[in-house]
Design an enzyme around this catalytic site. Structure first.
Site: not given
Ligand code: PLP
Length: 511
Positions: A385-387
């Site tokens: 999730f881009c984290a």
């Protein structure tokens, strides 16, 4: 506006209240399943992007014939669009409680662009520090890294930061903290940070407070508060596509003086007041910060979306989603194989939004997501999730993820995320939980293969069939009424003039 009435017990009130949801395009359209059936889709990928409000899509259709460039045109349409554009800017500012004298609204493509704009506008000195959290999306973390020393505050098991630790880190003896930048709500754990308390601490030590509103603003009211209030927010950044707005537009709202003190991040048409071959004088913000033709229809759509959200009521949306989030957590907690990342307490939904990420023991996250889609018609998201720093922390792994590879999407660490939007219902939650409970028992129908390159799981012998759906066409488009109109309008005049000329000639010859 067409409203879909639904029963919803409002969490903060004892009585049952109707939640009125505006029509969301495609929220429930039919999608195919592996067994050949079609079912209404359950769309639970709202933290990535939401589906558009019908009323906003209709508004765009109505306004498109008047589309024209703004600010410099002399035609009617240009004046009209300029007026609407500036009206839209005001609506966006008011949505977050701006001070129109001291703040500006700068339209951007999305939160990522907004964060880059800020990181390239705020002036930094050597040795400056930026305080952020481990919760951040890459888009709110990476833009600062080339500007200052970025420090990530840890989170506890509830997904919250320790304010005492924040204050210790703000101590200027370790180097000036120029910016405190934090997410309003995490896209993975849903954690909502106490941004005003954090802002008060940041201001106590002379730092600027930036809020990534991407996951907060679609779900909860955020007001920046007056500049004289130490808990005010200096800048808020958000994306329209996460709040039922159909186009790629977002906004940065915040301090005019900071924008006025810096050269523009992007230069070009519209940003200047005077240019010679040797010199440039920049225009005042916001013009200074809007290089080139902006996304005019996008900003108009964003303002109309905001009006729709406000007509429903941000508190009503918040209450509706809290209730569904509590239900989802309560039910997921009952599946022994499921582990929710961050807080899973259904009683603590005031401290989170409805982005709920989880793992299913013994089933790869990519497989869970594929079965949900292909066998239940449920749209979710899986991976990191881009984290990635946050996922490393939550999954307690030392492994570095690699996006677009098996390590991100396959058997390796990652999670599944169901994220709620305004249109979701109790029935959606019940179906999701039933599906997850089946998957946890290893019950699914298809045989799934993992793609060697992407790590994605795909059912063997099955591909989605997009034929018959809207697409591109090489057919010539014969639809140009202009020449016809031209003749219709001018033929009578030409004819009258022609007959007149003929009569005059005849009169001259024979009269
Ligand atoms: N911040 C958060 C918390 C997000 O969830 C996202 C996107 O998912 C972003 C920033 C980036 O948003 P965008 O892709 O619209 O730039």
């Amino acid at each position: 506006m067409q409203l879909i009435k639904r029963q919803s017990k409002v969490a903060t009130q004892s009585k049952t209240k109707m939640f009125e949801c505006p029509e969301v395009l495609g929220a429930k359209h039919s999608v195919p399943l592996l067994d050949g059936r079609y079912v209404p889709q359950i769309f639970l990928d709202n933290a990535a992007s939401t589906k558009p409000f019908k009323v906003v899509s209709d508004f765009l259709q109505e306004i498109q014939p008047y589309y024209s460039n703004i600010h410099r045109g002399t035609g009617f349409d240009s004046h009209f669009c300029t007026e609407r554009y500036e009206e839209a800017r005001r609506i966006v500012g008011e949505f977050v409680g701006w001070d129109s004298d001291r703040d500006v609204v700068i339209p951007v493509r999305n939160t990522t662009e907004g964060m880059n704009l800020l990181a390239n506008t705020i002036n930094f000195e050597a040795g400056d520090r930026v305080l952020t959290t481990i919760l951040e999306h890459h888009s709110s973390d990476l833009p600062w890294r080339s500007k200052a020393k970025v420090e990530h505050l840890p989170i506890n098991s509830e997904g919250q930061i320790d304010l005492a630790e924040l204050e210790r880190r703000l101590d200027p003896t370790q180097g000036r903290v120029r910016v405190v930048t934090m997410t309003g709500a995490s896209n993975i754990t849903g954690s909502v940070l106490p941004i005003h308390e954090i802002a008060a601490l940041a201001h106590k030590y002379g730092a600027l407070m930036v809020v990534d509103g991407a996951q907060l603003l679609p779900h909860r009211k955020l007001k920046m508060r007056h500049h004289s209030d130490p808990s005010h927010i200096d800048f808020v950044v958000f994306s329209g596509h996460k709040m039922n707005c159909p186009t790629g537009v977002g906004a940065v709202v915040g301090r005019r003086d900071i924008f006025a003190a810096a050269a523009p991040y992007q230069t070009g048409g519209g940003t200047i007041s005077t240019v010679t071959v040797n010199s440039v004088t920049w225009a005042a913000p916001p013009d200074r910060n809007e290089a080139g033709t902006p996304n005019i229809l996008g900003l108009l759509a964003l303002a109309r979306t905001i009006q729709v959200l406000e007509a429903v009521g941000m508190d009503a949306i918040d209450n509706h989603e809290r209730e569904l989030t509590a239900l989802l957590l309560e039910k997921l907690n009952r599946i022994p194989q499921v582990k929710v990342l961050g807080s899973s307490d259904p009683e603590a939904v005031d401290k989170r939004v409805g982005a709920v990420s989880f793992t299913v023991a013994g089933v790869p996250h990519g497989l869970v997501a594929a079965v949900l889609s292909c066998e239940w018609g449920i749209a979710v998201r899986n991976g990191t999730f881009c984290a990635q720093p946050l996922m490393k922390h939550l999954l307690k792994t030392d492994q570095d993820f690699v996006c677009g590879s098996k390590s991100d999407d396959g058997n390796a660490d990652g999670a599944v995320r169901a994220s709620l939007g305004i249109h979701n219902t109790e029935k959606d939650i019940e179906t999701l939980v039933e599906a997850v409970a089946n998957i946890a028992q290893k019950q699914w129908k298809g045989e799934y293969d993992q793609d060697a390159d992407s790590g994605e799981y795909l059912p063997r012998g099955f591909r989605f069939d997009f034929s018959g759906l809207p697409g591109f066409s090489t057919e010539p488009v014969v639809n140009s009424p202009i020449p016809t109109l031209h003749y219709q309008q001018h033929l009578p005049l030409v004819t009258v003039a022609g007959i007149g000329a003929l009569l005059t000639t005849l009169w001259a010859c024979f009269g």
